[in-house]
Write an enzyme that holds these catalytic residues in place. Structure first.
Site, PDB file in Angstrom:
ATOM      1  N   GLY A  27       0.186   8.967  -4.576  1.00 20.39           N
ATOM      2  CA  GLY A  27      -0.982   8.018  -4.629  1.00 20.39           C
ATOM      3  C   GLY A  27      -0.820   6.857  -4.018  1.00 20.39           C
ATOM      4  N   GLY A  29      -3.160   2.575  -3.569  1.00 18.16           N
ATOM      5  CA  GLY A  29      -4.032   1.562  -4.199  1.00 18.16           C
ATOM      6  C   GLY A  29      -4.538   0.719  -3.012  1.00 18.16           C
ATOM      7  N   SER A  32      -0.818  -0.868  -1.363  1.00 17.09           N
ATOM      8  CA  SER A  32       0.467  -0.270  -1.834  1.00 17.09           C
ATOM      9  C   SER A  32       0.270   1.215  -1.798  1.00 17.09           C
ATOM     10  CB  SER A  32       1.298  -0.449  -2.848  1.00 17.09           C
ATOM     11  OG  SER A  32       0.672  -0.148  -4.069  1.00 17.09           O
ATOM     12  N   TYR A  33       1.236   2.277  -1.567  1.00 19.81           N
ATOM     13  CA  TYR A  33       0.977   3.711  -1.678  1.00 19.81           C
ATOM     14  C   TYR A  33       2.243   4.203  -2.244  1.00 19.81           C
ATOM     15  CZ  TYR A  33       2.241   3.205   3.187  1.00 19.81           C
ATOM     16  OH  TYR A  33       2.671   3.000   4.534  1.00 19.81           O
ATOM     17  N   VAL A  34       2.353   5.243  -2.842  1.00 18.98           N
ATOM     18  CA  VAL A  34       3.742   5.930  -3.433  1.00 18.98           C
ATOM     19  C   VAL A  34       3.863   7.115  -2.988  1.00 18.98           C
ATOM     20  CG1 VAL A  34       4.771   6.362  -5.646  1.00 18.98           C
ATOM     21  CG2 VAL A  34       3.324   4.434  -5.616  1.00 18.98           C
ATOM     22  N   LYS A  49       7.659   3.451  -3.632  1.00 15.26           N
ATOM     23  CA  LYS A  49       6.800   2.518  -3.504  1.00 15.26           C
ATOM     24  C   LYS A  49       6.650   1.503  -2.176  1.00 15.26           C
ATOM     25  CE  LYS A  49       4.200  -0.859  -6.319  1.00 15.26           C
ATOM     26  NZ  LYS A  49       4.144  -1.850  -7.620  1.00 15.26           N
ATOM     27  N   ASP A 148       0.047  -7.116 -16.954  1.00 18.23           N
ATOM     28  CA  ASP A 148      -0.855  -6.040 -16.655  1.00 18.23           C
ATOM     29  C   ASP A 148      -0.543  -4.676 -17.334  1.00 18.23           C
ATOM     30  OD1 ASP A 148      -3.052  -5.219 -15.358  1.00 18.23           O
ATOM     31  OD2 ASP A 148      -1.811  -4.547 -13.489  1.00 18.23           O
TER      32      ASP A 148
END
Length: 305
Positions: A27, A29, A32-34, A49, A148
């Protein structure tokens, strides 16, 4: 800090002396990405991450997330396995190696059930909620708040134990606001770091002289419980329609009638979603109430809502 060496031809790299190989993208964002990676020494899967850092402030925030992970060794908080900072030309990436939970997030579980026209039963909700509360208690006991909490930031492991993740928005539990400038700064920070449909009312319009405490997490927890019960957060649809979440959270929430859940669970959720933060329970009180909600012996009647 650990060092990484990327051998792109093989898709492999090392962090803190251990080698891993890239498997697939999980995934991504905005910043960032994972990736799913496999340890070459132990054969286990991990989530890598990778946080994009464009400047010194980005690097500081990424290292803050690392430090927050380092504070905890708790079964309900995602454990940081290793980390490093990688140079990418004039920019950097912070790499955080984390355990991989194949079941995914609490949201993916709720969404899957909702698509089938069903919902989490109370006997599944209670242990998940209890685990989330224990993770929050560990955070609050160290003087911090998550800030969050939402279903996409709760992983479920193979035994359906909830694990809190994404600690980048964590900060001190008690924030004493003294003056309009500081109030605006806190409000702007919350707008950037706290997901709007799970954000506590006091973070939308911060008063010039007030105290923001860890009970912002209790509000978010109430929204998470609502999502588990009804298939979506109480303010998700308001946000998706483009209506004002800031205005909606200033009024008491209307809970849909349901015969699936006990009245006690509904009352517990309502206490979490009190507009006035001073009326919300602390996490220790919630844990006491949850213990009392454990399944009754067979044959004993319970009142439903």
């Amino acid at each position: 800090m650990g060092h990484a060496l990327c051998a792109c031809a093989r898709g492999s790299f090392s962090i803190e002396g251990q080698r891993y190989v890239l498997v697939q993208r999980l995934g991504e964002g905005g910043f960032s990405y994972v990736d799913l990676v496999e340890g070459l020494q132990d054969g286990r899967f991990y989530a890598l991450k990778r946080i994009l850092c464009h400047d010194q402030e980005d690097r500081r925030e990424a290292l803050h997330e690392v430090e927050m992970h380092r504070l905890f060794d708790h079964p309900n908080i995602l454990r940081l396995q290793a980390h490093c900072m990688v140079e990418k030309g004039s920019k950097h990436e912070a790499w955080l190696l984390l355990p991989f939970c194949q079941r995914g997030t609490l949201w993916s579980e709720v969404e899957m059930l909702r698509d089938k026209g069903t919902f989490l039963p109370e006997e599944r909700i209670l242990p998940i909620l209890l685990g989330i509360c224990r993770g929050l208690q560990a955070i609050h006991d160290k003087g911090y708040a998550h800030r969050d909490l939402k279903p996409t930031n709760v992983l479920l492991d193979e035994e359906e134990r909830p694990v809190l993740m994404d600690l980048g928005s964590m900060n001190q539990a008690r924030i004493e606001v003294e003056g309009s400038r500081q109030a605006l700064a806190v409000q702007d920070w919350a707008a950037q770091r706290c997901t709007i449909s799970y954000r506590a009312p006091e973070l939308f319009t911060v008063e010039s002289h007030c105290v923001i405490d860890e009970r912002t997490d209790i509000w978010s927890l109430g929204c998470v419980l609502y999502c588990m019960m009804f298939g979506e957060g109480p303010y998700d649809m308001i946000f998706q329609k483009g209506d004002s979440v800031a205005l909606a959270v200033q009024n008491p929430l209307r809970v849909p009638p349901s015969s699936r859940y006990s009245a006690a669970l509904g009352q517990l959720m309502s206490s979490m979603l009190a507009v006035n933060p001073q009326e919300r329970p602390h996490i220790s009180r919630l844990l006491e109430q949850l213990e009392a909600l454990q399944p009754a012996p067979s044959g004993q009647d319970t009142t439903r809502i």
